[in-house]
Design a protein around this motif. Sequence first.
Motif, short mmCIF file in Angstrom:
data_model
loop_
_atom_site.label_atom_id
_atom_site.label_comp_id
_atom_site.label_asym_id
_atom_site.label_seq_id
_atom_site.Cartn_x
_atom_site.Cartn_y
_atom_site.Cartn_z
N ASN A 3 51.71 76.51 43.25
CA ASN A 3 51.93 77.60 44.31
C ASN A 3 53.62 77.76 44.08
OD1 ASN A 3 49.91 79.17 45.93
ND2 ASN A 3 49.42 77.17 46.03
N LEU A 4 54.28 76.70 44.10
CA LEU A 4 55.68 76.66 43.95
C LEU A 4 56.30 76.63 42.52
CD1 LEU A 4 56.57 74.27 46.71
CD2 LEU A 4 56.40 76.97 46.91
N GLY A 5 55.23 76.13 41.68
CA GLY A 5 55.98 76.44 40.16
C GLY A 5 56.48 75.23 39.70
N ILE A 6 56.29 74.10 40.45
CA ILE A 6 56.99 72.54 39.98
C ILE A 6 55.91 71.79 39.43
CG2 ILE A 6 59.03 73.36 41.58
CD1 ILE A 6 57.56 71.82 43.67
N SER A 7 56.30 70.67 39.07
CA SER A 7 55.26 69.66 38.63
C SER A 7 55.16 68.91 39.70
CB SER A 7 56.27 68.74 37.60
OG SER A 7 57.01 68.06 38.22
N ILE A 8 53.87 68.22 39.55
CA ILE A 8 53.32 67.34 40.68
C ILE A 8 54.13 66.17 41.01
CG2 ILE A 8 51.66 65.83 41.18
CD1 ILE A 8 49.63 67.56 39.71
N VAL A 41 57.67 72.07 50.68
CA VAL A 41 56.65 71.32 50.49
C VAL A 41 56.14 70.67 51.69
CG1 VAL A 41 56.23 68.88 49.72
CG2 VAL A 41 57.78 70.56 48.22
N VAL A 42 56.85 70.23 52.76
CA VAL A 42 56.13 69.78 53.92
C VAL A 42 55.36 70.93 54.80
CG1 VAL A 42 56.78 69.23 56.48
CG2 VAL A 42 57.99 68.07 54.38
N THR A 43 55.99 72.15 54.83
CA THR A 43 55.07 73.31 55.21
C THR A 43 53.86 73.19 54.75
OG1 THR A 43 56.89 74.51 55.91
CG2 THR A 43 55.10 75.44 55.89
N MET A 44 53.56 73.21 53.42
CA MET A 44 52.52 73.30 52.65
C MET A 44 51.35 72.31 52.87
SD MET A 44 53.50 75.30 49.10
CE MET A 44 51.67 75.80 49.05
N ILE A 45 52.18 71.05 53.03
CA ILE A 45 51.29 69.70 53.30
C ILE A 45 50.78 70.07 54.54
CG2 ILE A 45 51.33 67.33 54.08
CD1 ILE A 45 53.67 67.10 51.94
N LEU A 46 51.58 70.66 55.77
CA LEU A 46 50.83 70.78 57.00
C LEU A 46 49.80 71.79 57.03
CD1 LEU A 46 54.27 70.66 58.95
CD2 LEU A 46 52.18 69.16 59.49
N ARG A 47 49.81 72.83 56.15
CA ARG A 47 48.79 73.93 55.86
C ARG A 47 47.66 73.46 55.20
NH1 ARG A 47 53.24 78.69 55.23
NH2 ARG A 47 53.79 78.92 57.69
N GLY A 48 47.57 72.28 54.84
CA GLY A 48 46.29 71.63 54.18
C GLY A 48 46.35 71.87 52.67
N HIS A 49 47.67 72.00 52.02
CA HIS A 49 47.61 72.04 50.51
C HIS A 49 47.44 70.66 50.01
CE1 HIS A 49 47.83 76.39 49.95
NE2 HIS A 49 48.63 76.37 51.26
N SER A 50 46.80 70.46 48.75
CA SER A 50 47.31 69.25 48.08
C SER A 50 48.50 69.39 46.96
CB SER A 50 46.03 68.87 47.08
OG SER A 50 45.86 69.95 46.16
N SER A 51 48.72 68.10 46.52
CA SER A 51 49.99 68.23 45.66
C SER A 51 49.72 69.13 44.51
CB SER A 51 50.12 66.71 45.02
OG SER A 51 50.41 65.82 46.10
N GLU A 52 48.50 69.16 44.05
CA GLU A 52 48.26 70.16 42.88
C GLU A 52 48.32 71.45 43.21
OE1 GLU A 52 46.33 67.32 43.67
OE2 GLU A 52 46.40 66.26 42.17
N SER A 53 48.02 71.74 44.58
CA SER A 53 48.09 73.25 45.05
C SER A 53 49.51 73.57 45.24
CB SER A 53 47.29 73.39 46.25
OG SER A 53 47.47 74.65 46.99
N ILE A 54 50.35 72.62 45.59
CA ILE A 54 51.71 72.80 45.89
C ILE A 54 52.48 73.10 44.74
CG2 ILE A 54 53.94 71.84 46.95
CD1 ILE A 54 52.11 70.30 48.99
N SER A 55 52.26 72.29 43.67
CA SER A 55 52.85 72.54 42.31
C SER A 55 52.47 73.69 41.90
CB SER A 55 52.05 71.26 41.45
OG SER A 55 52.45 71.45 40.26
#
Length: 277
Positions: free
Chosen positions: A235-240, A219-233
Amino acid sequence: MLHTAEYKQIGELIASSRETDFCARLADWIRTDAAVDTLTMVVYRGSEPPIHLYDDFRNETARAGMMTYLTSTYVLNAFFQRHRTGLPSGVYRIRDLAPDAYLQSELYKGYEVVLSEREEIGYVTEGWPQGLEEIDIAVSLGNLVTAEIGLYRATDRGGFADEAIRLFEAKMPVIEAAFHAYWSYSGSRPASEEEVRRPNARMGFETFGTCLTSREREVVTMILRGHSSESISYNLGISITTVKTHRKRAYEKLNISTQAELLSLFLDHVQTEAAQQ
């Protein structure tokens, strides 16, 4: 139909692939019939720091910005991140390569990057010229080796029209052939002493946040790469809600409370690692 002089220029370009001025010649040919203010060339090999080949920055501030990019902030670059997963040869607008939260995030305030609404992806490396629109020509060299030819034009001069994209796409066969010929020769040379001693951020993401769980690090790595919570959710298949829980716990373990602090901590880590290499 190309004119005789244009065929001759292409032939001379490819013939220069073993010459020290090849990159400058390629830059001049790319500029033919297209208004480009600034041009850079680097090569990425896997997760290693970029190899600097060419730039035509004209002042010391911009050149210092290039060095900062080469030694640390490249790890945040959208092109670099896409290269690491396999980026096909082609012509790309940088905003089309960037994750969804680059423009909205507060992440890039302060530390070696400057947050600016004028920038296509919302920030620019400190010292790097501001107010430029960017097009990237990717040349895939195989085995996760990718050349990036960065083309920049001032937004107050209108940036790049779609016609420019089509022009660069038409030139791609020559660019690819010429660059492959150049890299087959120069890419096999031993690294110079300067390159060996240059600090880099080789393992930045892989070694950051070792106190975190594997999911928290994702999650932290995706935040650093510029992803929003929605995008992380997505891409990782988890809820916001789960994303936010992982982020909250990670911030607590890292003793931070904002995305700006996260970036500062990450780049401090990158610099510390570079100093130890």
